[in-house]
Design an enzyme around this catalytic site. Structure first.
Site, PDB file in Angstrom:
ATOM      1  N   GLY A  45       0.815  -1.220   0.000  1.00  0.00           N
ATOM      2  CA  GLY A  45       0.000   0.000   0.000  1.00  0.00           C
ATOM      3  C   GLY A  45       0.841   1.259   0.000  1.00  0.00           C
ATOM      4  N   CYS A  46       1.927   1.237   0.750  1.00  0.00           N
ATOM      5  CA  CYS A  46       2.793   2.415   0.847  1.00  0.00           C
ATOM      6  C   CYS A  46       3.531   2.655  -0.464  1.00  0.00           C
ATOM      7  CB  CYS A  46       3.775   2.249   2.003  1.00  0.00           C
ATOM      8  SG  CYS A  46       2.931   2.117   3.599  1.00  0.00           S
ATOM      9  N   THR A  47       3.900   1.576  -1.146  1.00  0.00           N
ATOM     10  CA  THR A  47       4.559   1.695  -2.446  1.00  0.00           C
ATOM     11  C   THR A  47       3.577   2.241  -3.481  1.00  0.00           C
ATOM     12  OG1 THR A  47       6.100  -0.081  -1.921  1.00  0.00           O
ATOM     13  CG2 THR A  47       5.788   0.427  -4.259  1.00  0.00           C
TER      14      THR A  47
END
Length: 149
Positions: A45-47
């Site tokens: 998700g952060c990527t």
């Protein structure tokens, strides 16, 4: 600490980025800042979120928005994340958890029935005067730049 709300003065901060360069909210006076908090470098998700901001970075800059990411990861972790995904914006190091606490994003989370403390995926759009213009608590990782614009 409570999450700062729209209209309130954003908590001042001073933190190093992945290269050790210190960033202060006061340095960005006269410009908008998208201060985005995310749980962990190089997770799915952060990527997705970081790459969406990367892909739309020129549009954000053209709209006068400086992007600053924040997580509790180390400078070394941030450097790897930036290099791997060619991120054009600084990632602030918050290993002592001062920023996540000042912005109220260090909260109890739950996964598979296990409760733990972690960083909420929140973004604060801070105006030219240092006031919170908007708080995005339902971040769409694939569409985050559009949420800011």
């Amino acid at each position: 600490m409570a999450v700062p709300q729209a209209g309130e003065t954003a908590p001042a901060f001073e933190a190093p980025d992945q290269n050790g360069t210190t960033h202060r909210l006061a340095d960005y006076r006269g410009r908008k800042v998208a201060l985005y908090f995310y749980p962990k470098d190089d997770t799915s998700g952060c990527t997705t979120q970081a790459c969406n901001l990367r892909d739309n970075y020129q549009q954000l800059l053209a709209a006068g928005v400086q992007v600053l990411g924040v997580s509790i990861d180390s400078a070394k972790s941030h450097q790897k994340f930036i290099e791997k995904h060619e991120l054009p914006f600084p990632l602030l190091v918050d290993e002592d958890k001062k920023l996540v606490q000042d912005y109220g994003v260090w909260q109890e989370k739950s996964m598979y029935g296990r409760k733990y403390m972690g960083t909420m995926r929140y973004t604060f759009l801070i105006d030219e005067e240092g006031k919170v213009e908007r708080v995005i608590t339902k971040v769409e990782t694939k569409n985050h730049a559009a949420q800011l614009l």
